[in-house]
Scaffold this active site. Structure first.
Site, short mmCIF file in Angstrom:
data_model
loop_
_atom_site.label_atom_id
_atom_site.label_comp_id
_atom_site.label_asym_id
_atom_site.label_seq_id
_atom_site.Cartn_x
_atom_site.Cartn_y
_atom_site.Cartn_z
N SER A 104 -14.57 13.02 -47.17
CA SER A 104 -15.06 13.71 -46.22
C SER A 104 -14.28 15.05 -45.95
O SER A 104 -14.06 15.69 -46.53
CB SER A 104 -15.61 12.68 -45.00
OG SER A 104 -16.31 13.19 -44.26
N ASP A 154 -27.08 11.40 -48.98
CA ASP A 154 -25.99 11.78 -47.75
C ASP A 154 -26.57 12.78 -46.74
O ASP A 154 -26.70 14.05 -47.26
CB ASP A 154 -24.62 12.16 -48.66
CG ASP A 154 -23.67 12.18 -47.87
OD1 ASP A 154 -23.64 12.45 -46.60
OD2 ASP A 154 -22.55 12.18 -48.20
N HIS A 185 -23.43 8.66 -46.86
CA HIS A 185 -22.05 8.93 -46.84
C HIS A 185 -20.99 8.02 -46.94
O HIS A 185 -19.75 8.14 -47.08
CB HIS A 185 -21.85 9.65 -45.50
CG HIS A 185 -20.56 10.75 -45.38
ND1 HIS A 185 -20.56 11.92 -46.30
CD2 HIS A 185 -19.49 10.84 -44.53
CE1 HIS A 185 -19.69 12.61 -45.82
NE2 HIS A 185 -18.98 12.01 -45.07
#
Length: 212
Positions: A104, A154, A185
């Site tokens: 991320s 996502d 995610h």
């Protein structure tokens, strides 16, 4: 350029083995990916910095003004600082190879360092990166292995931006693999296996370069 530019943890590996830098997601810290990194590259020495930006108490590696809206000046600052941190550790350790793993926000700073310093990492695993801008790669990524992992649903990283990032990296010569899953995610087992393969293959390649 300082080894101590960030608060960080080191998990020692085998003498003469690779260095694996791990970069956490928003709101986590230097502990988030240590055991994960050890699982993926058992012989590596792990270096895990903590993001130096606070977003309402959540640690990040660079500032943003909204979801997917980056403070590009601060990203440039963070990229230069992180590149210096990585270089200092590599120069001190003289490893067989240098690898990067980010999730991320950690994947985003890792990608930005790869754009700025294409020769720094032998291999990089970008897990759910979001690069909403057109990267300017400062050199060639030929011979560098890069894994991108992504979820088709996502909500943070739209699939079209993942595909666009893949195209940018391929155009610059990188050996790119993209590993998808049908979720969001979160990190799923197929991504973990793909990252393990990436580092195992890259270790073989590094050994060949070192011995050849």
């Amino acid at each position: 350029m300082s080894k101590d530019a960030y608060i960080y943890k080191v998990l020692p590996g085998s003498p003469g083995g690779p260095l694996l830098f791990v970069f956490h997601g928003t709101g986590a810290d230097e502990n988030q990916l240590l055991s994960f990194g050890r699982q993926l590259a058992p012989s590596a020495t792990l270096v895990s910095p903590r993001g130096d930006v606070s977003e309402q108490g959540a640690a990040r590696f660079f500032r943003r003004t909204g979801e997917g809206v980056y403070d590009m000046d601060d990203l440039a600052r963070a990229t230069a600082k992180m590149a210096g941190f990585v270089k200092a550790h590599v120069e001190a350790a003289k490893p067989s190879a240098a690898f990067g793993l980010g999730y991320s926000n950690g994947a985003n700073i890792l990608a930005s360092v790869v754009f700025a310093e294409p020769g720094l990492f032998d291999a990089a695993a970008l897990m759910h990166p979001l690069i909403p801008f057109e990267p300017q790669v400062q050199g060639s990524l030929a011979g560098r292995r890069i894994l991108i992992t992504a979820g088709r649903r996502d909500p943070i990283c739209p699939p079209n931006l993942t595909t666009r990032l893949e195209a940018y990296l391929r155009a610059d010569g990188a050996d790119v693999t993209v590993e998808w899953h049908d979720g969001g995610h979160e990190v799923r087992p197929n991504e973990i296996e793909a990252a393990r393969r990436l580092f195992a293959l890259s270790l073989v390649g590094a050994g060949g370069k070192k011995n050849g």
